[in-house]
Design a protein around this motif. Structure first.
Motif, mmCIF file in Angstrom:
data_model
loop_
_atom_site.group_PDB
_atom_site.id
_atom_site.type_symbol
_atom_site.label_atom_id
_atom_site.label_comp_id
_atom_site.label_asym_id
_atom_site.label_seq_id
_atom_site.Cartn_x
_atom_site.Cartn_y
_atom_site.Cartn_z
ATOM 1 N N GLY A 187 -8.354 -8.863 2.142
ATOM 2 C CA GLY A 187 -7.239 -7.930 2.224
ATOM 3 C C GLY A 187 -7.670 -6.491 2.403
ATOM 4 O O GLY A 187 -6.845 -5.630 2.762
ATOM 5 N N LEU A 188 -8.952 -6.202 2.159
ATOM 6 C CA LEU A 188 -9.436 -4.844 2.384
ATOM 7 C C LEU A 188 -9.495 -4.567 3.879
ATOM 8 O O LEU A 188 -10.063 -5.339 4.649
ATOM 9 N N GLU A 189 -8.916 -3.441 4.294
ATOM 10 C CA GLU A 189 -8.911 -3.049 5.694
ATOM 11 C C GLU A 189 -9.354 -1.603 5.811
ATOM 12 O O GLU A 189 -8.839 -0.724 5.114
ATOM 13 N N GLY A 190 -10.288 -1.376 6.713
ATOM 14 C CA GLY A 190 -10.789 -0.026 6.897
ATOM 15 C C GLY A 190 -9.700 0.961 7.265
ATOM 16 O O GLY A 190 -9.654 2.084 6.746
ATOM 17 N N ALA A 191 -8.823 0.565 8.163
ATOM 18 C CA ALA A 191 -7.778 1.477 8.622
ATOM 19 C C ALA A 191 -6.811 1.849 7.508
ATOM 20 O O ALA A 191 -6.338 2.983 7.429
ATOM 21 N N ARG A 192 -6.506 0.915 6.631
ATOM 22 C CA ARG A 192 -5.528 1.143 5.568
ATOM 23 C C ARG A 192 -6.142 1.735 4.309
ATOM 24 O O ARG A 192 -5.541 2.581 3.644
ATOM 25 N N HIS A 193 -7.345 1.301 3.973
ATOM 26 C CA HIS A 193 -7.905 1.656 2.666
ATOM 27 C C HIS A 193 -9.148 2.545 2.735
ATOM 28 O O HIS A 193 -9.540 3.124 1.718
ATOM 29 N N GLY A 194 -9.752 2.643 3.912
ATOM 30 C CA GLY A 194 -11.038 3.329 4.012
ATOM 31 C C GLY A 194 -11.027 4.756 3.504
ATOM 32 O O GLY A 194 -11.959 5.190 2.818
ATOM 33 N N ALA A 195 -9.968 5.507 3.806
ATOM 34 C CA ALA A 195 -9.903 6.917 3.405
ATOM 35 C C ALA A 195 -9.782 7.076 1.890
ATOM 36 O O ALA A 195 -10.032 8.159 1.359
ATOM 37 N N ARG A 196 -9.403 6.022 1.202
ATOM 38 C CA ARG A 196 -9.215 6.089 -0.256
ATOM 39 C C ARG A 196 -10.480 5.706 -1.026
ATOM 40 O O ARG A 196 -10.492 5.776 -2.254
ATOM 41 N N ILE A 197 -11.509 5.303 -0.307
ATOM 42 C CA ILE A 197 -12.767 4.894 -0.947
ATOM 43 C C ILE A 197 -13.771 6.033 -0.850
ATOM 44 O O ILE A 197 -14.005 6.553 0.239
ATOM 45 N N PRO A 198 -14.416 6.450 -1.953
ATOM 46 C CA PRO A 198 -14.297 5.889 -3.303
ATOM 47 C C PRO A 198 -13.339 6.652 -4.223
ATOM 48 O O PRO A 198 -13.293 6.371 -5.406
ATOM 49 N N ARG A 199 -12.588 7.598 -3.680
ATOM 50 C CA ARG A 199 -11.788 8.480 -4.529
ATOM 51 C C ARG A 199 -10.817 7.708 -5.412
ATOM 52 O O ARG A 199 -10.577 8.085 -6.561
ATOM 53 N N GLU A 200 -10.225 6.636 -4.877
ATOM 54 C CA GLU A 200 -9.244 5.866 -5.625
ATOM 55 C C GLU A 200 -9.775 4.471 -5.956
ATOM 56 O O GLU A 200 -9.087 3.463 -5.817
ATOM 57 N N LEU A 201 -10.995 4.443 -6.396
ATOM 58 C CA LEU A 201 -11.668 3.176 -6.672
ATOM 59 C C LEU A 201 -10.887 2.340 -7.679
ATOM 60 O O LEU A 201 -10.642 1.146 -7.468
ATOM 61 N N CYS A 202 -10.475 2.952 -8.765
ATOM 62 C CA CYS A 202 -9.754 2.232 -9.813
ATOM 63 C C CYS A 202 -8.452 1.645 -9.276
ATOM 64 O O CYS A 202 -8.105 0.489 -9.547
ATOM 65 N N GLN A 203 -7.720 2.419 -8.505
ATOM 66 C CA GLN A 203 -6.443 1.961 -7.982
ATOM 67 C C GLN A 203 -6.620 0.808 -6.996
ATOM 68 O O GLN A 203 -5.827 -0.142 -6.975
ATOM 69 N N LEU A 204 -7.651 0.870 -6.164
ATOM 70 C CA LEU A 204 -7.890 -0.194 -5.191
ATOM 71 C C LEU A 204 -8.314 -1.487 -5.872
ATOM 72 O O LEU A 204 -8.020 -2.582 -5.374
ATOM 73 N N VAL A 205 -8.985 -1.362 -7.001
ATOM 74 C CA VAL A 205 -9.289 -2.555 -7.802
ATOM 75 C C VAL A 205 -7.994 -3.162 -8.334
ATOM 76 O O VAL A 205 -7.779 -4.381 -8.283
ATOM 77 N N ASP A 206 -7.108 -2.311 -8.826
ATOM 78 C CA ASP A 206 -5.810 -2.796 -9.321
ATOM 79 C C ASP A 206 -4.994 -3.455 -8.212
ATOM 80 O O ASP A 206 -4.230 -4.399 -8.468
ATOM 81 N N GLU A 207 -5.144 -2.963 -6.984
ATOM 82 C CA GLU A 207 -4.401 -3.529 -5.858
ATOM 83 C C GLU A 207 -5.019 -4.827 -5.343
ATOM 84 O O GLU A 207 -4.439 -5.503 -4.483
ATOM 85 N N GLY A 208 -6.197 -5.164 -5.843
ATOM 86 C CA GLY A 208 -6.800 -6.447 -5.509
ATOM 87 C C GLY A 208 -7.632 -6.486 -4.252
ATOM 88 O O GLY A 208 -8.029 -7.573 -3.813
ATOM 89 N N VAL A 209 -7.929 -5.325 -3.653
ATOM 90 C CA VAL A 209 -8.730 -5.327 -2.425
ATOM 91 C C VAL A 209 -10.201 -4.992 -2.688
ATOM 92 O O VAL A 209 -11.035 -5.108 -1.789
ATOM 93 N N LEU A 210 -10.502 -4.554 -3.894
ATOM 94 C CA LEU A 210 -11.879 -4.353 -4.323
ATOM 95 C C LEU A 210 -12.089 -5.114 -5.624
ATOM 96 O O LEU A 210 -11.161 -5.288 -6.417
ATOM 97 N N GLU A 211 -13.325 -5.530 -5.842
ATOM 98 C CA GLU A 211 -13.677 -6.214 -7.086
ATOM 99 C C GLU A 211 -14.812 -5.458 -7.776
ATOM 100 O O GLU A 211 -15.793 -5.090 -7.122
ATOM 101 N N ILE A 212 -14.653 -5.248 -9.057
ATOM 102 C CA ILE A 212 -15.677 -4.566 -9.846
ATOM 103 C C ILE A 212 -16.545 -5.591 -10.553
ATOM 104 O O ILE A 212 -16.047 -6.553 -11.145
ATOM 105 N N LEU A 213 -17.844 -5.368 -10.496
ATOM 106 C CA LEU A 213 -18.818 -6.150 -11.255
ATOM 107 C C LEU A 213 -19.431 -5.204 -12.275
ATOM 108 O O LEU A 213 -19.803 -4.086 -11.934
ATOM 109 N N SER A 214 -19.537 -5.632 -13.525
ATOM 110 C CA SER A 214 -20.006 -4.693 -14.541
ATOM 111 C C SER A 214 -20.589 -5.420 -15.741
ATOM 112 O O SER A 214 -20.212 -6.550 -16.055
ATOM 113 N N SER A 215 -21.497 -4.726 -16.418
ATOM 114 C CA SER A 215 -22.013 -5.215 -17.694
ATOM 115 C C SER A 215 -21.020 -4.961 -18.813
ATOM 116 O O SER A 215 -21.206 -5.451 -19.935
#
Length: 231
Positions: A187-215
């Protein structure tokens, strides 16, 4: 002379100038592997960028002096060279920040690499000229090139480095001594989401187009509580 231009004088690691001279060849190799995979394409064909920052390094200089800080940086450089292959690039990115570029990597193992750094850093010991024993931790952020394997055209290596820095910021805000990485989801699309990366990283994770991996179980927990937008 060329070696001096590409080497950090304190740690003897590569510097940013070195990366700028070699990265295009690395990128071309990766893109060729994805565009012309063939039957025998290796799984290990990615570039993993790991941004490493020493936690509370300013306190070392403040309480133990700049000489102790320099000793620590040299020890960190030695440790990073020890745990990665000679073919990988370990770079002093600036101050107490280091960038590790793992070549011919498998993206699924990026979390293991970050944890290896975190553990090795916490195990380091350094005796100062005054006989004091220093211990420290680090925070790590990582991202992989190509970021979206289904669309190789819209995120270059420099933005992947920027994204690893954003993940580092999340790791530090989550409490330090942690690692955070990010990967693309369907669901991640450069045209739709690219300008928001990485400024809105948290929001894009909430929207389900990015996945966070963390300890950490919830690396965004503290950020959400204060309502910050990562930038």
């Amino acid at each position: 002379i060329e070696n001096e231009n590409f080497t950090d004088p304190l740690t003897d690691l590569h510097n940013r100038r070195y990366l700028s001279t070699v990265i295009q060849a690395d990128v071309a190799k990766v893109l060729q592997a994805y565009r012309e995979p063939g039957a025998g394409a290796p799984e290990a064909r990615d570039l993993v960028f790991l941004m490493v920052d020493l936690d509370h390094f300013s306190l070392v200089n403040e309480y133990h002096g700049p000489a102790a800080g320099d000793q620590m940086l040299v020890a960190v450089a030695r440790m990073l060279r020890r745990i990665f292959h000679e073919s990988d690039a370990v770079i002093r990115w600036g101050g107490e920040e280091f960038l590790v570029v793992v070549r011919d990597a498998t993206r699924g193992r990026a979390s293991e690499m970050a944890e290896r750094i975190r553990r090795a850093m916490a195990d380091e010991r350094l005796e100062t000229p005054k006989g004091e024993i220093l211990q420290w931790t680090c925070s790590v952020g990582f991202a992989v090139f190509p970021f979206q394997t289904g669309d190789l055209s819209w995120m270059g290596w420099d933005r992947v480095v920027e994204l690893s820095g954003a993940c580092l910021a999340v790791a530090k805000k989550s409490g330090r001594n942690a690692w955070v990485g990010v990967q693309a989801r369907e669901g991640l699309e450069g045209a739709r989401h690219g300008a928001r990366i990485p400024r809105e990283l948290c929001q894009l994770v909430d929207e389900g187009v990015l996945e966070i991996l963390s300890s950490r179980e919830d690396p965004f927990g503290k950020i959400k509580k204060v309502g910050e937008i990562l930038g």
